[in-house]
Design an enzyme around this catalytic site. Structure first.
Site, PDB file in Angstrom:
ATOM      1  N   TYR A 185      -8.358 -10.935   2.047  1.00 61.01           N
ATOM      2  CA  TYR A 185      -9.638 -10.294   2.382  1.00 61.01           C
ATOM      3  C   TYR A 185     -10.407  -9.822   1.150  1.00 61.01           C
ATOM      4  CZ  TYR A 185      -7.198  -5.779   1.903  1.00 61.01           C
ATOM      5  OH  TYR A 185      -6.468  -4.708   1.431  1.00 61.01           O
ATOM      6  N   GLU A 186      -9.750  -9.787  -0.007  1.00 60.58           N
ATOM      7  CA  GLU A 186     -10.461  -9.395  -1.227  1.00 60.58           C
ATOM      8  C   GLU A 186     -11.341 -10.537  -1.745  1.00 60.58           C
ATOM      9  OE1 GLU A 186      -7.960  -6.893  -4.117  1.00 60.58           O
ATOM     10  OE2 GLU A 186      -6.438  -7.662  -2.722  1.00 60.58           O
ATOM     11  N   HIS A 208      -2.995   0.414  -4.807  1.00 59.84           N
ATOM     12  CA  HIS A 208      -2.404  -0.731  -5.514  1.00 59.84           C
ATOM     13  C   HIS A 208      -2.726  -0.585  -7.001  1.00 59.84           C
ATOM     14  CE1 HIS A 208      -1.425  -3.384  -1.988  1.00 59.84           C
ATOM     15  NE2 HIS A 208      -2.244  -2.533  -1.417  1.00 59.84           N
ATOM     16  N   ALA A 217       2.661  -1.897   4.216  1.00 61.02           N
ATOM     17  CA  ALA A 217       2.356  -0.884   5.233  1.00 61.02           C
ATOM     18  C   ALA A 217       1.759  -1.645   6.414  1.00 61.02           C
ATOM     19  CB  ALA A 217       1.356   0.115   4.682  1.00 61.02           C
ATOM     20  N   HIS A 236      -7.490   3.890   6.219  1.00 55.54           N
ATOM     21  CA  HIS A 236      -6.603   3.554   5.100  1.00 55.54           C
ATOM     22  C   HIS A 236      -5.972   4.829   4.524  1.00 55.54           C
ATOM     23  CE1 HIS A 236      -4.940   1.038   1.980  1.00 55.54           C
ATOM     24  NE2 HIS A 236      -5.496   1.771   1.035  1.00 55.54           N
ATOM     25  N   MET A 292      -2.109  -7.079   6.859  1.00 61.30           N
ATOM     26  CA  MET A 292      -3.069  -7.996   6.240  1.00 61.30           C
ATOM     27  C   MET A 292      -2.495  -8.669   4.998  1.00 61.30           C
ATOM     28  SD  MET A 292      -6.308  -5.395   6.459  1.00 61.30           S
ATOM     29  CE  MET A 292      -6.578  -4.366   7.919  1.00 61.30           C
ATOM     30  N   SER A 293      -1.182  -8.803   4.936  1.00 57.26           N
ATOM     31  CA  SER A 293      -0.564  -9.359   3.722  1.00 57.26           C
ATOM     32  C   SER A 293       0.733 -10.081   4.074  1.00 57.26           C
ATOM     33  CB  SER A 293      -0.275  -8.223   2.732  1.00 57.26           C
ATOM     34  OG  SER A 293       0.745  -7.373   3.253  1.00 57.26           O
ATOM     35  N   HIS A 340      -4.866  -9.615  -1.780  1.00 60.57           N
ATOM     36  CA  HIS A 340      -5.065  -9.923  -0.360  1.00 60.57           C
ATOM     37  C   HIS A 340      -6.150 -10.985  -0.198  1.00 60.57           C
ATOM     38  CE1 HIS A 340      -3.674  -5.733  -0.673  1.00 60.57           C
ATOM     39  NE2 HIS A 340      -3.043  -5.935   0.467  1.00 60.57           N
ATOM     40  N   ASN A 392       0.981   3.604  10.861  1.00 64.89           N
ATOM     41  CA  ASN A 392       0.172   4.148  11.966  1.00 64.89           C
ATOM     42  C   ASN A 392       0.442   3.263  13.183  1.00 64.89           C
ATOM     43  OD1 ASN A 392      -1.598   2.294  10.044  1.00 64.89           O
ATOM     44  ND2 ASN A 392      -2.303   1.936  12.136  1.00 64.89           N
ATOM     45  N   SER A 404       0.816  -1.219   0.000  1.00 68.74           N
ATOM     46  CA  SER A 404       0.000   0.000   0.000  1.00 68.74           C
ATOM     47  C   SER A 404       0.847   1.265   0.000  1.00 68.74           C
ATOM     48  CB  SER A 404      -0.902   0.029   1.246  1.00 68.74           C
ATOM     49  OG  SER A 404      -1.800  -1.028   1.217  1.00 68.74           O
TER      50      SER A 404
END
Length: 273
Positions: free
Chosen positions: A85-86, A61, A113, A247, A211-212, A83, A235, A30
């Site tokens: 989650y996609e 992306h 990130a 995001h 998440m990756s 990902h 963050n 990201s």
């Protein structure tokens, strides 16, 4: 079936290339895809054009392969990743790593990130990934093993190459960059964690969460590739600061550190044997 798909993707990519085949792979997370703009004599191939490739659905992306030279090395960069989650399977998420290996890539640099769990980190820090914890409840190697791709039970005791980590540390010193180091925790997302979940992950030894990365690194190790991982701490994770997570903040922070990030990665690539 998987071998056929890998070979079809590989053949399509090779047909687009007039230059030497890549031997270093880059997965740009990201807000970090900007590095691909530094690649010289680039050949850009949208994921949508490559047989069997998924497509990126997340902002930040771009969704394309960029192949060319960087610091004198032949590289292939994923400008945007996939990902879990996609809605993609673990096998789809990691499919590009399989194709990179088939193209001749032996070393993989993975970036992301991530939220900082370690309270000594600050947003904008870069963290060398020394190890990871898979909290995704899944593994891309579940199912029948394809022996041509790697062993049934791959060793993950050095998932991130000590040799490449040494290179990254010396490169950071050369540019006076304070490079953090820590353990990356992979969660499925797409929700950010709760404050209690972050406390749990800290207890488990996590320094950053995202998440990756974990699926791709598992497959790269299965394929016998050497891996280097770098997180941009975009963050602080939930419960550390009294503010909601977004995001947009992730993208904003990665933009602020991109000069340091580009400098570090270019320096590392120059020194990758």
């Amino acid at each position: 079936m998987m071998m056929e798909q890998i070979n079809e993707s590989k053949t399509y990519i090779e047909e687009q290339l007039s230059t030497t085949k890549p031997d270093i792979g880059l997965i740009l997370g990201s807000g970090l895809g900007i590095l691909a703009d530094e690649i010289e004599n680039p050949k850009v191939i949208p994921y949508a054009d490559i047989p069997h490739f998924p497509t990126s659905t997340v902002s930040g992306h771009k969704g394309q392969l960029v192949i060319g030279t960087l610091q004198g090395q032949h590289v292939i960069a994923m400008q945007g990743r996939f990902h879990y989650y996609e809605g993609y399977s673990m096998q789809q998420v990691t499919f590009p790593v399989r194709v990179m290996k088939a193209l001749g890539v032996e070393q993989l640099l993975v970036t992301n990130a991530a939220g900082g769990i370690n309270e000594s980190f600050n947003p904008g820090d870069l963290m060398l990934i020394s190890d990871h914890i898979n909290m995704m409840g899944d593994n891309p190697l579940i199912g029948p093993n394809v022996d041509e791709l790697g062993p049934r039970f791959p060793d993950m005791s050095q998932a991130y190459s000590n040799e490449l980590m040494k290179v990254a540390k010396s490169c950071a010193q050369e540019i006076n960059l304070n490079l953090q180091e820590g353990v990356y925790v992979g969660n499925t997302g797409p929700t950010y964690e709760t404050g209690s979940e972050i406390k749990l992950l800290r207890t488990l030894g996590g320094d950053a969460v995202g998440m990756s990365t974990v699926p791709e690194v598992i497959v790269a190790n299965h394929a016998g590739m050497k891996v280097l991982g770098i997180s941009c701490i975009s963050n602080m994770a939930a419960g550390i600061l009294d503010q909601p997570l977004s995001h947009d903040e992730v993208i904003e922070t990665t933009e602020k550190v991109r000069e340091d990030f580009i400098k570090l990665v270019k320096n590392v690539i120059k020194k990758m044997a």
